[in-house]
Write a protein that holds these residues in place. Structure first.
Motif, mmCIF file in Angstrom:
data_model
loop_
_atom_site.group_PDB
_atom_site.id
_atom_site.type_symbol
_atom_site.label_atom_id
_atom_site.label_comp_id
_atom_site.label_asym_id
_atom_site.label_seq_id
_atom_site.Cartn_x
_atom_site.Cartn_y
_atom_site.Cartn_z
ATOM 1 N N ARG A 40 0.845 -1.191 0.000
ATOM 2 C CA ARG A 40 0.000 0.000 0.000
ATOM 3 C C ARG A 40 0.886 1.248 0.000
ATOM 4 N N SER A 41 0.315 2.380 -0.380
ATOM 5 C CA SER A 41 1.070 3.634 -0.400
ATOM 6 C C SER A 41 1.466 4.033 1.017
ATOM 7 N N PRO A 42 2.667 4.591 1.197
ATOM 8 C CA PRO A 42 3.096 5.004 2.540
ATOM 9 C C PRO A 42 2.228 6.130 3.084
ATOM 10 N N LEU A 43 2.014 6.106 4.394
ATOM 11 C CA LEU A 43 1.144 7.100 5.034
ATOM 12 C C LEU A 43 1.727 8.507 4.951
ATOM 13 N N LEU A 44 3.036 8.624 4.971
ATOM 14 C CA LEU A 44 3.672 9.939 5.046
ATOM 15 C C LEU A 44 4.124 10.453 3.688
ATOM 16 N N GLY A 45 3.638 9.862 2.611
ATOM 17 C CA GLY A 45 3.936 10.387 1.280
ATOM 18 C C GLY A 45 5.265 9.916 0.732
ATOM 19 N N ASP A 46 5.606 10.446 -0.429
ATOM 20 C CA ASP A 46 6.785 9.987 -1.150
ATOM 21 C C ASP A 46 8.039 10.738 -0.706
ATOM 22 N N ARG A 47 8.456 10.488 0.513
ATOM 23 C CA ARG A 47 9.678 11.111 1.001
ATOM 24 C C ARG A 47 10.901 10.334 0.514
ATOM 25 N N VAL A 48 12.056 10.986 0.562
ATOM 26 C CA VAL A 48 13.305 10.390 0.094
ATOM 27 C C VAL A 48 14.279 10.297 1.263
ATOM 28 N N GLY A 49 14.955 9.162 1.379
ATOM 29 C CA GLY A 49 16.024 8.996 2.355
ATOM 30 C C GLY A 49 17.364 8.864 1.656
ATOM 31 N N LEU A 50 18.380 9.545 2.143
ATOM 32 C CA LEU A 50 19.737 9.475 1.604
ATOM 33 C C LEU A 50 20.694 9.150 2.750
ATOM 34 N N THR A 51 21.539 8.143 2.574
ATOM 35 C CA THR A 51 22.448 7.758 3.656
ATOM 36 C C THR A 51 23.847 7.476 3.123
#
Length: 397
Positions: free
Chosen positions: A169-180
């Motif tokens: 299902r689609s994430p609750l907090l929207g299409d955020r991006v993580g960079l590490t």
């Protein structure tokens, strides 16, 4: 080949689950697509609860000590400069306070633990096709059909198993991006606080890890999408690092820090599923749902899910028709309040003035701050922070 359990994914959740099941005498095959460890976007900072869970899984003290770097506290820092120091229940007496993990050492150590327990660990083997009771694994030698009484998805936020069973299902907090990535740590080797720094529509975490490095984790909201497209990850990362406010215990000049590995990304950062089990399959770790790294404690949740899933799968294999459903219920009961708290924190983060208001009160109210640290570290039930009396104590002028 035919086994009791086939696990897709060799991260901490998959490796610890394989260990628990193999110790019970079950025939387990673990399929990990990478032929050797490679850095990918993942969590490194965790509370003492994760170290305790790893000991319970059988990781010896010497190995555990080699893969962790103690962190006396996590400092939350708002965009306006307010700081809140969360000690995760440590008053200086804990044998293992909050820690940052060297995932390049931890993950292979957990796979080795699974092998010693008797699991068949296959590196470089990807799940090419997944269907009820059967996985087609592909490696350098071709394809192998694996018949399994239970299939486990432990393959992260882009889970092949979750996708195969149509429950993503689609994430609750929207299409955020993580960079590490990691940067070189030129400071002293002594324990040092981790930092979590809020900025416009995002935040950055700085966690010292073994090997004279600092893990950098950046989370960017939707408003950063155009800048990422136009400038790319490299320039965006440079802009974020240059804006980090200096602190007296900084090990490096963040604007000129030397990167130790490539930038790894995750998008969308969150993951949600309709359910965590089916007639002969379960999901564990991030594959079972991941909300947010700010309060998510993904590594601890992965280890808890492995323990609960091992008990449920054993029940299922022993003939209990309710075994796998019991795992889903146990996960819901264990993390429902924590997820609600995470969403509440995100609502505050989206309103910087409100987040700063709450941070100032946390900073000045010792008992409230200590409770919040225990809750964020999964050391006490998250329902404590949702109690109206706690909220009133936090927000009253």
């Amino acid at each position: 080949m035919s086994v009791d359990v086939a696990i897709v994914g060799g991260g901490p959740a998959g490796a610890v689950l394989a260990t628990h099941l193999a110790k019970r005498g079950r025939a387990v095959v673990l399929l990990e697509r990478s032929p050797a460890y490679r850095w990918r976007a993942c969590g490194v900072f965790s509370s003492p609860a994760s170290a305790d869970a790893l000991r319970a899984a059988g990781l010896d003290g010497e190995t555990l000590a080699s893969v962790v770097r103690p962190a006396p506290a996590m400092r939350l820092e708002t965009a306006s400069g307010t700081q809140v120091r969360l000690t995760y229940g440590d008053d200086g007496s804990l044998a293992t306070p909050a820690v940052s993990f060297d995932r390049a050492a931890l993950d292979p150590a957990l796979l080795a633990l699974a092998r010693r327990a008797g699991a068949d660990v296959r590196l470089g083997a990807a799940a090419a096709r997944v269907e009820p009771g059967r996985i087609v694994a592909r490696d350098a030698d071709g394809e192998t059909a694996v018949e399994a009484r239970v299939i486990v998805g432990a393959d992260g936020i882009r889970s092949t198993v979750a996708r195969a069973f149509g429950i993503g299902r689609s994430p609750l907090l929207g299409d955020r991006v993580g960079l590490t990535f990691h940067v070189a740590d030129t400071g002293p080797a002594a324990p040092r606080d981790a930092r979590m720094i809020q900025f416009r529509d995002g935040y950055v975490g700085l966690a010292p890890v073994p090997g004279a490095r600092v893990n950098v984790g950046i989370v960017l909201g939707r408003s950063w999408a155009s800048q990422l497209r136009e400038d790319g990850a490299e320039h965006t990362v440079e802009a974020v690092l240059a804006a980090i406010p200096p602190a007296p215990d900084d090990p490096v000049d963040w604007g000129a820090a030397e990167r130790c590995d490539p930038i790894e990304g995750a998008a969308p950062l969150g993951h949600r599923v309709a359910r965590r089990h089916g007639p002969a399959w379960v999901l564990v770790g991030d594959a079972a749902g991941f909300l947010d790294p700010f309060t998510g404690e993904g590594l601890h949740r992965a280890l808890v899910s492995a323990r609960l899933a091992a008990a449920a799968i054993e029940r299922h294999l022993s003939g209990d028709a309710d075994g796998l459903a019991a795992y889903d219920r146990a996960m819901t009961a264990r993390f429902r309040s924590k997820d609600a708290l995470s969403l509440l924190v995100q609502a505050f983060l989206a309103r910087p003035m409100l987040f700063d208001y709450a941070a100032r009160r946390l900073a000045g109210r010792t008992r409230v701050r200590e409770t919040m640290g225990l809750v964020m570290g999964d050391l006490v039930p998250a329902s404590r922070a949702l109690d109206p009396r706690f909220i009133a104590a936090l927000l009253r002028p």
